[in-house]
Every structure is written in structure tokens, then in C-alpha cells.
Motif scaffolding. Structure first.
Motif, short mmCIF file in Angstrom:
data_model
loop_
_atom_site.label_atom_id
_atom_site.label_comp_id
_atom_site.label_asym_id
_atom_site.label_seq_id
_atom_site.Cartn_x
_atom_site.Cartn_y
_atom_site.Cartn_z
N TYR A 70 0.85 -1.28 -0.06
CA TYR A 70 0.03 0.13 -0.11
C TYR A 70 0.86 1.25 -0.06
O TYR A 70 1.91 1.19 0.52
CB TYR A 70 -1.00 0.04 1.18
CG TYR A 70 -0.38 -0.10 2.60
CD1 TYR A 70 0.13 0.92 3.18
CD2 TYR A 70 -0.18 -1.21 3.07
CE1 TYR A 70 0.67 0.64 4.60
CE2 TYR A 70 0.44 -1.36 4.46
CZ TYR A 70 0.92 -0.43 5.12
OH TYR A 70 1.55 -0.43 6.05
N SER A 71 0.50 2.44 -0.34
CA SER A 71 0.97 3.56 -0.48
C SER A 71 0.41 4.57 0.66
O SER A 71 -0.86 4.58 0.70
CB SER A 71 0.79 4.28 -1.71
OG SER A 71 1.37 3.67 -2.76
N ILE A 72 0.93 5.37 1.39
CA ILE A 72 0.58 6.09 2.22
C ILE A 72 -0.19 7.09 1.67
O ILE A 72 0.03 7.67 0.59
CB ILE A 72 1.74 6.92 3.16
CG1 ILE A 72 2.63 5.81 3.88
CG2 ILE A 72 1.00 7.87 4.12
CD1 ILE A 72 1.77 4.89 4.88
N SER A 98 -0.69 -1.46 13.60
CA SER A 98 0.59 -1.32 13.18
C SER A 98 1.62 -1.21 14.53
O SER A 98 1.43 -0.39 15.07
CB SER A 98 1.10 -0.54 11.84
OG SER A 98 2.38 -0.51 11.80
N ALA A 143 -4.45 4.27 4.12
CA ALA A 143 -3.04 4.36 4.70
C ALA A 143 -2.61 5.70 5.23
O ALA A 143 -2.69 6.70 4.32
CB ALA A 143 -2.15 3.61 3.78
N SER A 147 0.88 4.17 9.36
CA SER A 147 0.74 2.69 8.78
C SER A 147 1.96 2.37 8.09
O SER A 147 2.12 1.33 7.43
CB SER A 147 -0.33 2.85 7.83
OG SER A 147 -1.55 3.36 8.18
N SER A 148 3.16 2.97 8.54
CA SER A 148 4.42 2.59 7.96
C SER A 148 4.82 1.31 8.44
O SER A 148 4.57 0.52 9.07
CB SER A 148 5.40 3.65 8.35
OG SER A 148 5.49 3.50 9.65
N SER A 150 4.34 -1.93 7.89
CA SER A 150 3.16 -2.89 7.63
C SER A 150 2.02 -2.72 8.64
O SER A 150 2.20 -2.21 9.65
CB SER A 150 3.78 -4.21 8.08
OG SER A 150 4.04 -4.53 9.34
N THR A 151 0.94 -3.35 8.17
CA THR A 151 -0.41 -3.18 8.92
C THR A 151 -1.01 -4.70 8.74
O THR A 151 -1.05 -5.45 7.92
CB THR A 151 -1.28 -2.21 8.28
OG1 THR A 151 -0.68 -0.77 8.34
CG2 THR A 151 -2.75 -2.53 8.89
N ASN A 179 1.96 -4.88 3.55
CA ASN A 179 3.17 -4.23 3.76
C ASN A 179 2.88 -2.99 2.92
O ASN A 179 2.37 -2.84 2.02
CB ASN A 179 4.11 -4.94 3.35
CG ASN A 179 4.68 -6.20 4.17
OD1 ASN A 179 4.65 -6.12 5.25
ND2 ASN A 179 5.03 -7.12 3.49
N GLU A 180 3.72 -2.07 3.45
CA GLU A 180 3.73 -0.77 2.78
C GLU A 180 4.59 -0.94 1.50
O GLU A 180 5.31 -1.56 1.64
CB GLU A 180 4.22 0.49 3.64
CG GLU A 180 4.54 1.64 2.88
CD GLU A 180 5.06 2.72 4.00
OE1 GLU A 180 5.18 3.98 3.49
OE2 GLU A 180 5.63 2.50 4.99
N GLU A 181 4.28 -0.30 0.43
CA GLU A 181 5.04 -0.15 -0.87
C GLU A 181 6.36 0.33 -0.54
O GLU A 181 6.70 1.17 0.22
CB GLU A 181 4.25 0.62 -1.65
CG GLU A 181 4.84 0.40 -3.20
CD GLU A 181 4.39 1.23 -4.30
OE1 GLU A 181 3.68 0.72 -5.20
OE2 GLU A 181 3.81 2.46 -3.98
#
Length: 181
Positions: A70-72, A98, A143, A147-148, A150-151, A179-181
Motif C-alpha cells: 500500500y501507499s501512504i 501496526s 493508509a 501505517s508505515s 506493515s499493517t 506491507n507498505e510499498e
């Protein structure tokens, strides 16, 4: 005379005391903190009897978050699905965490769900409990900065036998880490 006057209030008191209760359930949503997440530490067995994750049924969380992560600042759809043969009543609570924080922003996308737990979770409304062996709910999640990395989405589902009380219901939990991108 005094004995007969005392008899009536005693009978009324005993009737009230022994009157059967129908349910501790929450047809209009979870009271909150019942997702089985590390921060919540509780699930639906707080109100419904039974052993968690026992019986026949499945609970799954899916998202449209890409495999790359995901992207913030982006918003994604999260879908929770419960499957149990011959079940006609369902309920749930879902949250995102997270580390030691509730993370992201959950948003309601239809009239069968509502926010719970200080807007850190989503739960069913009475209009969203009926199903025929399968029930799904969808909501959006954005996100955010907290949310950095992983969530993990956590959910507890109730498969109610619709007998008017909290006995004989099944409680299932599930989680999905992204996971965050």
C-alpha cells in the motif's frame, strides 16, 4: 394477613429473578475492542458462549491492496467474509494495527456497517446481520503516516444460530498482514 401480603412480593421477586434472559448479544454492533487483535485482546466470546475457532466455518479478510504493498495516503477496500453452512445470522468487528498503534483510517461504504471503538474499528449494524450461509461486509481503509512498514487487519466474526440467546454460537477470528510499498 401479614403472611399473605408478604407472599405476593416474594413471588414477584422470584419471578423477576428467575425470568430467563434472552441474549447478551449485540444485534446493532460490537461494543468495541472485540477483534482478537493484540491491542484489543478480546473477541466475541465475551458476549457469546462457545470456544473460539471451533466448529465448521471460515472467516477471511481480502483487500485490493496490490502485492507490491500500500501507499501512504491511498484508500483501499477491505472485505470480510464469513461462511458457515445453514447460518442465517452473522456479526463482526474489524480493526487495523501496526505495532502498538491502531493504524490508518477506516471508512463506512454502506448502510450495514458502522464505526466502533472510537472510530478505530468497523462493526455490523442490525441491517447487516442476515445472510444465507455466507455474509460479506466491505469498508474502505486509508493508509496514513502511522501505517508505515506493515499493517495487520484483525477481525472476529460471530456465526449465530439465531436461537434468541448467546448459546450455541460460533466465533471465528482471522487476520491479514499487508506491507507498505
Amino acid at each position: 394477613m401479614k403472611k399473605s401480603l408478604l407472599f405476593i412480593p416474594i413471588c414477584i421477586g422470584l419471578s423477576i429473578f428467575f425470568y430467563p434472559t434472552t441474549s447478551d448479544s449485540n444485534p446493532d454492533g460490537s461494543p468495541g475492542e472485540k477483534t482478537n487483535s493484540p491491542m484489543d485482546g478480546q473477541n466475541c466470546t465475551g458476549c457469546h458462549s462457545g470456544t473460539i475457532n471451533s466448529g465448521i466455518g471460515t472467516a477471511t479478510i481480502t483487500t485490493n491492496i496490490p502485492a507490491s504493498g500500500y501507499s501512504i495516503g491511498s484508500t483501499y477496500t477491505v472485505t470480510l467474509t464469513g461462511v458457515k453452512a445453514s447460518c442465517t445470522k452473522f456479526g463482526f468487528e474489524l480493526t487495523a494495527e501496526s505495532g502498538n498503534n491502531k493504524t490508518g483510517g477506516l471508512m463506512i461504504t454502506d448502510n450495514t456497517t458502522k464505526l466502533a471503538n472510537s472510530n478505530n474499528a468497523v462493526t455490523h449494524k442490525s441491517s447487516g446481520t442476515s445472510g444465507n450461509s455466507t455474509k460479506s461486509w466491505s469498508m474502505d481503509w486509508t493508509a496514513t503516516a502511522n501505517s508505515s512498514v506493515s499493517t495487520t487487519f484483525y477481525a472476529a466474526l460471530i456465526f449465530a444460530n439465531n436461537n434468541g440467546n448467546n448459546s450455541g454460537d460460533n466465533v471465528f477470528t482471522t487476520s491479514l498482514s499487508v506491507n507498505e510499498e
